[in-house]
Design a protein around this motif. Structure first.
Motif, PDB file in Angstrom:
ATOM      1  N   GLU A 281       0.820  -1.214   0.000  1.00 12.44           N
ATOM      2  CA  GLU A 281       0.000   0.000   0.000  1.00 12.44           C
ATOM      3  C   GLU A 281       0.852   1.262   0.000  1.00 12.44           C
ATOM      4  OE1 GLU A 281      -2.677  -0.385   3.313  1.00 12.44           O
ATOM      5  OE2 GLU A 281      -4.053  -1.631   2.163  1.00 12.44           O
ATOM      6  N   VAL A 282       1.991   1.186  -0.689  1.00 10.90           N
ATOM      7  CA  VAL A 282       2.842   2.363  -0.873  1.00 10.90           C
ATOM      8  C   VAL A 282       2.481   2.993  -2.208  1.00 10.90           C
ATOM      9  CG1 VAL A 282       5.201   3.190  -1.136  1.00 10.90           C
ATOM     10  CG2 VAL A 282       4.685   1.376   0.507  1.00 10.90           C
ATOM     11  N   ASN A 283       2.196   4.274  -2.180  1.00  8.42           N
ATOM     12  CA  ASN A 283       1.861   4.988  -3.413  1.00  8.42           C
ATOM     13  C   ASN A 283       3.147   5.274  -4.184  1.00  8.42           C
ATOM     14  OD1 ASN A 283       0.668   6.437  -5.429  1.00  8.42           O
ATOM     15  ND2 ASN A 283       0.092   8.184  -4.149  1.00  8.42           N
ATOM     16  N   ILE A 284       3.325   4.545  -5.293  1.00  3.68           N
ATOM     17  CA  ILE A 284       4.570   4.678  -6.055  1.00  3.68           C
ATOM     18  C   ILE A 284       4.498   5.792  -7.092  1.00  3.68           C
ATOM     19  CG2 ILE A 284       5.116   2.251  -5.738  1.00  3.68           C
ATOM     20  CD1 ILE A 284       4.194   1.768  -8.599  1.00  3.68           C
ATOM     21  N   THR A 285       3.340   6.422  -7.247  1.00  2.00           N
ATOM     22  CA  THR A 285       3.221   7.496  -8.239  1.00  2.00           C
ATOM     23  C   THR A 285       4.167   8.652  -7.937  1.00  2.00           C
ATOM     24  OG1 THR A 285       0.914   6.882  -8.627  1.00  2.00           O
ATOM     25  CG2 THR A 285       1.616   9.059  -9.379  1.00  2.00           C
ATOM     26  N   PRO A 286       4.248   9.157  -6.687  1.00  2.00           N
ATOM     27  CA  PRO A 286       5.215  10.220  -6.413  1.00  2.00           C
ATOM     28  C   PRO A 286       6.655   9.767  -6.649  1.00  2.00           C
ATOM     29  CG  PRO A 286       3.595  10.082  -4.655  1.00  2.00           C
ATOM     30  CD  PRO A 286       3.403   8.879  -5.509  1.00  2.00           C
ATOM     31  N   LEU A 287       6.947   8.496  -6.345  1.00  2.00           N
ATOM     32  CA  LEU A 287       8.302   7.993  -6.562  1.00  2.00           C
ATOM     33  C   LEU A 287       8.667   8.031  -8.041  1.00  2.00           C
ATOM     34  CD1 LEU A 287      10.875   6.579  -5.536  1.00  2.00           C
ATOM     35  CD2 LEU A 287       9.660   4.399  -5.781  1.00  2.00           C
TER      36      LEU A 287
END
Length: 470
Positions: A281-287
């Motif tokens: 459940e880590v939002n990878i979009t900002p990464l």
């Protein structure tokens, strides 16, 4: 007269008191009615559709996909109101727990001071208060679980809303979405009171047992490990399959095969890591956005490395040399040991390892000595001016014909090439397989010297005649 005035005065006061009573009673009734309405409103606010929490997140994501910005805003407001209600209930329950702690502490102190004859009754009171506190803590755990469920669904709505309203000019979320995000960040998480060991223990245990807490984290960690491990094994399998498939092609070099298999393996592992982060459940979009934004800066800082990278790609695709080929440039000569996208490792004849940037190789003339399957051996033999040329040519032809590594086709070339100062030079050019170049070179040279000595053919050395005049 005075009696009449007194009577009228008393009558006015009674009438005024009567109206005052009526006004006060009306106000009281109005206030009571308002309080009843407020109480009913609060009671209505305290009730929300718990069936909404039973809806899977994936189903909610599909249900709101078609909604417009206004409809998503209304949906966000609905979940915002539900979250606020749960947070208010959490706060009220925490306050009750705090007062219960105070009451329990007083009861425990009183029980410790109670005489032995009444100790059993005092202990019973302590147990009752402790059971009451346990029920309060169980209610807190249930509210925390509901809070996590609401936040999950609230974030789904906010993600959809953020996608449809778009980002700001500096690639940040709109303020309408950030307002909800800030509230969620402020109310999520668990606060532990280290002074209250019972509450702390109960909170931790309830979180570990909760389907939205410890069990959920354990499930996500298990999914992360399973995904990463699975993709790691998949990368090994795909790498071997690609290497085997490309080995069947004669046009693919070893360098390109290794590059393709390594690239497939690394890309598969990276994809596995990203999917594992999604499972956590880590939002990878900002990464991904940060990586993309930093790409220009990284490219500018690594200009030389990127130049070598481009040269490495050109070498792989155009194949001027391959692994185990002997290459020569203006600055080096050696066998290619290995190659990456940035450097090439070359081992010299005296076994020294040279790490050469690919840009240095691709930007210069490259002589691939072992690039062909056949090579010509260039030999030169000098005989004296008084020796028989035909005999020397016959000796050379016989030696070449007797050697097993000399190819019949193309035919060897034996010719008189030069009338030098001290010798007549004959060229001898047999063709051999590339790996047999040096064995043939050394063995033919030795055999010709032995035959020339046996046939009486001299191999002259530089000499000078000196004439003395008196």
């Amino acid at each position: 007269m005075k009696c009449m005035q007194a009577t009228r005065f008393v009558g006015r006061n009674i009438l005024l008191a009567f109206f005052t009573v009526l006004l006060v009673a009306g106000a009281v009734d109005s206030q009571a009615g308002g309080d009843a309405d407020a109480a009913s409103e609060v009671e209505a606010d305290n009730r929300f559709d718990t069936a909404a929490l039973d809806m899977p997140v994936e189903v909610l994501r599909l249900q709101i996909k078609h909604l417009s910005v206004d409809e998503l805003t209304e949906e966000a407001d609905r979940w915002y109101a539900i979250l606020r209600l749960i947070i208010r209930q959490l706060s009220e329950e925490k306050i009750e727990v705090w007062f219960e702690n105070e009451k329990l502490a007083k009861v425990q102190v009183k029980a410790s001071e109670t005489p032995a004859s009444r100790q059993e009754a005092a202990n019973l009171i302590v147990e009752q208060e402790a059971e009451r506190k346990e029920k309060m803590l169980a209610k807190l755990a249930e509210l925390r679980e509901n809070r996590s469920q609401v936040i999950d669904r609230f974030n789904v709505v906010l993600d959809a809303l953020s996608t449809k309203v778009g980002l700001t000019t500096d690639d940040k979320e709109q303020e309408a979405v950030l307002m909800y995000r800030r509230y969620v960040d402020a109310v999520k998480g668990i606060e532990l009171d280290v002074a209250d060991t019972q509450s702390t223990r109960a909170t931790i245990v309830s979180w570990l047992k909760s389907s939205e807490g410890g069990l959920r984290l354990a499930r996500h960690v298990g999914e992360f490990l399973a995904i990463v491990t699975g993709f790691w094994f998949l990368s090994i399998i795909l790498s071997k399959l690609v290497n085997k498939a490309m080995s069947l092609s004669s046009s693919a070099s070893q360098i390109f095969r290794k590059f393709a298999s390594d690239s497939i393996r690394r890309i598969t592992i990276i994809v596995g890591l990203l999917l594992g982060l999604v499972a956590l459940e880590v939002n990878i979009t900002p990464l991904i956005a940060v990586i993309g934004a930093a790409g220009f800066v990284i490219a500018f800082a690594l200009q030389n490395t990127l130049s070598n990278f481009a040269s490495g790609l050109m070498i792989m695709f155009y194949k001027p040399f391959d692994i185990d080929d002997w290459v020569e440039t203006s600055q080096l000569a050696g066998k290619v040991n290995s190659m990456t996208l940035v450097t090439t490792n070359v081992v010299t004849a005296d076994n020294k390892l040279m790490v050469v940037p690919n840009n240095e190789l691709w930007g210069k003339v490259i002589t691939n000595v072992t690039g062909s399957s056949e090579r010509r051996v260039d030999l030169v033999f000098g005989i004296g001016y008084g020796d028989d040329i035909e005999l020397a040519e016959r000796v050379l032809a016989e030696e070449l014909a007797a050697h097993p590594l000399v190819l019949k086709e193309p035919e060897p070339v034996i010719r008189v090439a030069e009338l030098a100062d001290s010798s007549v030079n004959l060229i001898c050019r047999p063709w051999v397989k590339t790996p047999d170049y040096w064995p043939v070179y050394w063995e033919i040279t030795r055999a010709v010297k032995i035959r020339f000595d046996a046939e009486g053919i001299t191999i002259p050395f530089p000499q000078r005649d000196v004439h003395m005049h008196n």
